[in-house]
Enzyme design. Structure first.
Site, PDB file in Angstrom:
ATOM      1  N   ARG A  44       2.651  44.182  77.531  1.00 10.16           N
ATOM      2  CA  ARG A  44       3.374  44.865  76.426  1.00 10.16           C
ATOM      3  C   ARG A  44       2.993  44.113  75.221  1.00 10.16           C
ATOM      4  O   ARG A  44       3.081  42.714  75.201  1.00 10.16           O
ATOM      5  CB  ARG A  44       4.602  45.186  76.724  1.00 10.16           C
ATOM      6  CG  ARG A  44       5.245  46.115  75.437  1.00 10.16           C
ATOM      7  CD  ARG A  44       6.745  46.673  75.394  1.00 10.16           C
ATOM      8  NE  ARG A  44       7.765  45.802  75.867  1.00 10.16           N
ATOM      9  CZ  ARG A  44       8.337  45.648  77.118  1.00 10.16           C
ATOM     10  NH1 ARG A  44       8.048  45.975  78.189  1.00 10.16           N
ATOM     11  NH2 ARG A  44       9.436  44.782  77.101  1.00 10.16           N
ATOM     12  N   HIS A  72       9.966  53.314  68.078  1.00 10.13           N
ATOM     13  CA  HIS A  72      11.041  53.603  67.679  1.00 10.13           C
ATOM     14  C   HIS A  72      11.569  53.070  66.279  1.00 10.13           C
ATOM     15  O   HIS A  72      10.793  51.979  66.003  1.00 10.13           O
ATOM     16  CB  HIS A  72      12.136  53.137  68.673  1.00 10.13           C
ATOM     17  CG  HIS A  72      12.204  51.681  68.859  1.00 10.13           C
ATOM     18  ND1 HIS A  72      12.712  50.792  68.162  1.00 10.13           N
ATOM     19  CD2 HIS A  72      11.700  50.934  70.156  1.00 10.13           C
ATOM     20  CE1 HIS A  72      12.656  49.583  68.595  1.00 10.13           C
ATOM     21  NE2 HIS A  72      12.034  49.431  69.831  1.00 10.13           N
ATOM     22  N   HIS A 129      17.135  49.992  68.195  1.00 11.44           N
ATOM     23  CA  HIS A 129      16.864  51.290  68.272  1.00 11.44           C
ATOM     24  C   HIS A 129      17.243  52.191  67.003  1.00 11.44           C
ATOM     25  O   HIS A 129      18.445  52.727  67.182  1.00 11.44           O
ATOM     26  CB  HIS A 129      16.963  51.929  69.654  1.00 11.44           C
ATOM     27  CG  HIS A 129      16.164  51.329  70.681  1.00 11.44           C
ATOM     28  ND1 HIS A 129      16.464  51.276  72.120  1.00 11.44           N
ATOM     29  CD2 HIS A 129      15.182  50.438  70.458  1.00 11.44           C
ATOM     30  CE1 HIS A 129      15.549  50.460  72.776  1.00 11.44           C
ATOM     31  NE2 HIS A 129      14.847  50.060  71.803  1.00 11.44           N
ATOM     32  N   GLU A 177       4.084  44.465  71.135  1.00 11.26           N
ATOM     33  CA  GLU A 177       4.985  45.129  70.157  1.00 11.26           C
ATOM     34  C   GLU A 177       5.139  44.241  68.872  1.00 11.26           C
ATOM     35  O   GLU A 177       5.157  43.232  68.568  1.00 11.26           O
ATOM     36  CB  GLU A 177       6.401  44.984  70.713  1.00 11.26           C
ATOM     37  CG  GLU A 177       7.238  45.620  70.107  1.00 11.26           C
ATOM     38  CD  GLU A 177       8.588  45.975  70.623  1.00 11.26           C
ATOM     39  OE1 GLU A 177       9.074  45.058  71.331  1.00 11.26           O
ATOM     40  OE2 GLU A 177       9.444  46.977  70.093  1.00 11.26           O
ATOM     41  N   TYR A 193       1.946  48.634  83.319  1.00 12.89           N
ATOM     42  CA  TYR A 193       2.951  48.080  84.166  1.00 12.89           C
ATOM     43  C   TYR A 193       2.453  48.406  85.674  1.00 12.89           C
ATOM     44  O   TYR A 193       2.326  49.670  86.084  1.00 12.89           O
ATOM     45  CB  TYR A 193       4.294  48.567  83.869  1.00 12.89           C
ATOM     46  CG  TYR A 193       4.903  48.221  82.400  1.00 12.89           C
ATOM     47  CD1 TYR A 193       5.325  47.196  81.830  1.00 12.89           C
ATOM     48  CD2 TYR A 193       4.523  49.584  81.716  1.00 12.89           C
ATOM     49  CE1 TYR A 193       5.554  46.857  80.651  1.00 12.89           C
ATOM     50  CE2 TYR A 193       4.972  49.227  80.157  1.00 12.89           C
ATOM     51  CZ  TYR A 193       5.375  48.146  79.686  1.00 12.89           C
ATOM     52  OH  TYR A 193       5.806  48.090  78.533  1.00 12.89           O
ATOM     53  N   HIS A 242      13.468  46.492  80.988  1.00  7.13           N
ATOM     54  CA  HIS A 242      14.401  45.962  80.203  1.00  7.13           C
ATOM     55  C   HIS A 242      15.026  44.741  81.269  1.00  7.13           C
ATOM     56  O   HIS A 242      15.995  44.943  81.703  1.00  7.13           O
ATOM     57  CB  HIS A 242      15.365  46.739  79.933  1.00  7.13           C
ATOM     58  CG  HIS A 242      15.202  47.564  78.628  1.00  7.13           C
ATOM     59  ND1 HIS A 242      15.873  48.633  78.187  1.00  7.13           N
ATOM     60  CD2 HIS A 242      14.188  47.419  77.810  1.00  7.13           C
ATOM     61  CE1 HIS A 242      15.251  49.157  77.023  1.00  7.13           C
ATOM     62  NE2 HIS A 242      14.286  48.555  76.583  1.00  7.13           N
ATOM     63  N   ASP A 256       9.799  39.741  75.192  1.00 10.87           N
ATOM     64  CA  ASP A 256      10.392  40.948  74.157  1.00 10.87           C
ATOM     65  C   ASP A 256      11.733  40.408  73.573  1.00 10.87           C
ATOM     66  O   ASP A 256      12.735  40.360  74.009  1.00 10.87           O
ATOM     67  CB  ASP A 256      10.427  42.190  75.046  1.00 10.87           C
ATOM     68  CG  ASP A 256      11.024  43.526  73.957  1.00 10.87           C
ATOM     69  OD1 ASP A 256      11.273  43.165  73.058  1.00 10.87           O
ATOM     70  OD2 ASP A 256      10.845  44.684  74.540  1.00 10.87           O
ATOM     71  N   ASP A 259      11.779  42.998  66.376  1.00 12.68           N
ATOM     72  CA  ASP A 259      11.594  43.641  67.811  1.00 12.68           C
ATOM     73  C   ASP A 259      10.263  43.373  68.230  1.00 12.68           C
ATOM     74  O   ASP A 259       9.528  44.117  67.977  1.00 12.68           O
ATOM     75  CB  ASP A 259      12.224  44.891  68.029  1.00 12.68           C
ATOM     76  CG  ASP A 259      12.175  45.708  69.343  1.00 12.68           C
ATOM     77  OD1 ASP A 259      11.715  44.760  70.288  1.00 12.68           O
ATOM     78  OD2 ASP A 259      12.155  46.924  69.631  1.00 12.68           O
ATOM     79  N   HIS A 310       6.760  54.236  78.910  1.00 13.10           N
ATOM     80  CA  HIS A 310       7.808  54.540  78.126  1.00 13.10           C
ATOM     81  C   HIS A 310       6.849  55.038  76.653  1.00 13.10           C
ATOM     82  O   HIS A 310       5.925  54.641  76.610  1.00 13.10           O
ATOM     83  CB  HIS A 310       8.625  53.220  77.436  1.00 13.10           C
ATOM     84  CG  HIS A 310       7.546  52.028  77.295  1.00 13.10           C
ATOM     85  ND1 HIS A 310       7.151  51.887  75.873  1.00 13.10           N
ATOM     86  CD2 HIS A 310       7.337  51.105  78.022  1.00 13.10           C
ATOM     87  CE1 HIS A 310       6.387  50.836  75.922  1.00 13.10           C
ATOM     88  NE2 HIS A 310       6.698  50.150  77.337  1.00 13.10           N
ATOM     89  N   GLU A 349       4.603  49.802  70.166  1.00 13.66           N
ATOM     90  CA  GLU A 349       4.644  48.834  71.602  1.00 13.66           C
ATOM     91  C   GLU A 349       4.106  49.628  72.892  1.00 13.66           C
ATOM     92  O   GLU A 349       4.958  49.712  73.800  1.00 13.66           O
ATOM     93  CB  GLU A 349       5.986  48.388  71.591  1.00 13.66           C
ATOM     94  CG  GLU A 349       7.209  49.745  71.628  1.00 13.66           C
ATOM     95  CD  GLU A 349       8.526  49.122  71.813  1.00 13.66           C
ATOM     96  OE1 GLU A 349       8.662  48.386  72.943  1.00 13.66           O
ATOM     97  OE2 GLU A 349       9.575  49.397  71.299  1.00 13.66           O
ATOM     98  N   ASP A 359      42.138  36.317  77.088  1.00 11.85           N
ATOM     99  CA  ASP A 359      42.524  36.161  75.707  1.00 11.85           C
ATOM    100  C   ASP A 359      41.429  35.665  74.810  1.00 11.85           C
ATOM    101  O   ASP A 359      41.645  35.081  73.625  1.00 11.85           O
ATOM    102  CB  ASP A 359      43.826  35.293  75.700  1.00 11.85           C
ATOM    103  CG  ASP A 359      43.531  33.879  76.032  1.00 11.85           C
ATOM    104  OD1 ASP A 359      42.493  33.629  76.878  1.00 11.85           O
ATOM    105  OD2 ASP A 359      44.399  32.997  75.917  1.00 11.85           O
TER     106      ASP A 359
HETATM  107  N1  GLY Z   1      12.934  45.644  72.651  1.00 14.48           N
HETATM  108  C1  GLY Z   1      13.522  46.630  73.743  1.00 14.48           C
HETATM  109  C2  GLY Z   1      13.175  48.056  73.442  1.00 14.48           C
HETATM  110  O1  GLY Z   1      12.386  48.513  72.512  1.00 14.48           O
HETATM  111  O2  GLY Z   1      13.570  48.842  74.198  1.00 14.48           O
HETATM  112 MN    MN Z   2      10.956  47.966  70.789  1.00 17.79          MN
END
Ligand code: GLY
Ligand code: MN
Length: 495
Positions: free
Chosen positions: A452, A399, A406, A454, A434, A285, A302, A314, A395, A430, A88
């Site tokens: 990284r 974004h 995102h 960003e 790695y 992540h 991050d 972000d 990556h 960003e 609950d």
């Molecule tokens: N801050 C996480 C990403 O941009 O995926």
């Molecule tokens: Mn990001």
């Protein structure tokens, strides 16, 4: 019969109130009717607050823009409901993004309906009526009763605060069933609405247009994003101040310190904080945050504060935990920084969304080749049929950013991914490198390092503005900044 003899209980979920009893739910004893009468009488009734939501005029303009795209169609945009965490207890509620964008309303169970009229649409915000002292839920309903969870805005209060016509959510079914115009629904937020309104092949167009409207940020949104970034800068400073506490206790300390700042300054974090120390930084992540924090390692943080109006920052910084980059850490860091600078320099109106990515990847491939780790020359590695550099870069570089971390996820590719940047877009830049701890293609001194960097970049009329320039990026400046924060001796959050 003495007054302590329990008379027969004659109420149930189907018949909640009788002369003597009030049903308050399963596994809970019924309440005597006399107590119910006592609890729902003799409360002072105040006048509704006359304050107006700070984004009310912006929300109205956004509804007009949406209206113009769907003449003659009913648009149904729910926010969603409370979600059970366990038994609950519920998760903290977070409004559906598109609903919030069009209303500013941050309460569960509400639905926005735009109904076509001769010139556009009439907007109605459907909300549940209050469970205040006029209702027995006031003190019998632990999920919604105002004695349990505090007041929320019913139709009268919502109409005044959000500057929109409001109606009881209990009327939604009848009103939609009587509609002769086609109905489009933002699906997947509220199962009762999904069930009530049959699917329409244009439902996905509603979702797509909303994402595309959100691509260009208005002045209010830019101000909110800057505020979210400014709180985030403070959160990063808090983390640096608390680093010595985290050493030996672990990443949870870092997550906790940042998240405390997020909760103090805003609504929450905009996404799960990534507090990645040592080789955890090579996991994109890393949100478990249950690793150790060791002197000599890097910390990849991050994290973003989501402000009270739900815009989120972000930001990523990669910091030496002992305050000084080792030569290997610095080599890698400088490649990523040069790549990020090339990416940021490519942000301007009319550039392609993918230009910052291309510029940054060129620098990363060159740097990796010069280190001797990438065996293909950059012009070979970067070929579409090759892309070997991606083993270490993993990556894309950008974004959109806004209410969602995102943001604008349902925009068409030709408006977003393969589209052009426009004034008012906000995007991240960003890049990262790695090196997994078990990567046999990497010399041992570099294994287990992840970097990284960003930042949150606003596209302006002539170029770009870095909203997160308040945090240093240059490695010398980072070292000086950390030392200064430690020398100041102020504890995290000034506590
Ligand atoms: N801050 C996480 C990403 O941009 O995926
Ligand atoms: Mn990001």
């Amino acid at each position: 019969m003495s007054e302590n003899t329990i008379p027969e209980v004659d109420v149930s979920a189907e018949n909640p109130i009788s002369d003597n009893w009030v049903w308050v739910g399963p596994h809970r004893p019924p309440s005597p009717r006399a107590l119910f009468d006592l609890m729902t009488s003799q409360w002072q009734v105040g006048e509704p607050d006359t304050a107006v939501h700070p984004a009310a005029t912006h929300s109205a303009r956004r509804r007009e823009a949406l209206s113009a795209l769907f003449p003659g169609q009913v648009l149904v945009i729910p926010t969603g409901n409370l979600k059970v965490r366990a038994n609950d207890t519920d998760y903290n509620f977070r409004a559906g993004t598109d609903f919030f964008y069009l209303t500013g309303c941050h309460e569960p169970d509400a639905v926005l309906v735009l109904t076509p009229n001769d010139t556009g649409h009439d907007a109605t915000l459907y909300v549940p009526e209050r469970r205040d002292h006029r209702t027995h839920e006031f003190y019998t309903d632990a999920r919604y009763g105002e004695l349990w969870v505090g007041p929320r805005r019913g139709t009268k209060e919502a109409s005044l605060y959000y500057k929109i016509a409001a109606a009881d959510i209990a009327m939604l079914k009848t009103n939609l069933e009587s509609s002769v115009a086609p109905i489009l629904t933002l699906r997947g937020y509220d199962t009762s609405v999904d069930t009530l309104v049959p699917a329409n092949e244009l439902d996905s167009k509603l979702e797509q247009e909303l994402s595309e409207l959100r691509l260009v940020k208005d002045a209010f949104e830019i101000e909110q994003l800057q505020a979210a970034v400014n709180y985030t800068v403070k959160g990063f400073e808090d983390v640096v101040r608390a680093l010595s506490v985290a050493v030996g206790r672990g990443e949870r300390v870092i997550e906790g310190i940042f998240n405390l700042r997020a909760r103090v300054e805003g609504n929450d974090v905009g996404y799960n904080t990534i507090a990645a120390s040592g080789s955890n930084a090579t996991i994109l992540h890393w949100m478990r945050n249950d690793g150790e924090v060791r002197m000599g390692d890097l910390l990849l943080l991050d994290a973003g504060v989501e402000c009270d109006n739900l815009y989120t920052a972000d930001v990523t910084r990669t910091l030496p935990i002992n305050g000084t980059f080792s030569p290997a850490q610095r080599n890698l860091y400088e490649i990523v920084l040069r790549a990020q600078e090339a990416g940021i320099a490519a942000v301007k109106p009319g550039a392609k969304f993918l230009d910052p990515n291309e510029a940054a990847m060129q620098v990363l491939a060159e740097g990796l080749y010069e280190l001797g780790i990438l065996k293909d020359a950059p012009e070979v590695s970067l070929r579409k049929d090759k892309q070997s550099y991606r083993r270490y870069t993993l990556h894309g570089v950008s974004h959109m950013l806004g209410l969602d971390v995102h943001d604008c996820a349902h925009a068409r590719d030709d408006q977003y991914y393969f589209g052009e940047l426009k004034e008012g877009f906000v995007l991240t830049v960003e890049p990262g490198i790695y090196f997994q701890p078990n990567d046999l293609t990497v010399p041992e001194e570099y294994r287990g390092i992840g970097v990284r960097i960003e930042d949150d970049i606003l596209v302006t009329a002539t170029g770009a503005k870095n909203l997160s320039a308040g945090l240093p990026r240059d490695p010398d400046e980072i070292e000086a900044w950390m030392k200064k924060l430690w020398a100041d001796g102020v504890p995290a959050l000034g506590l």
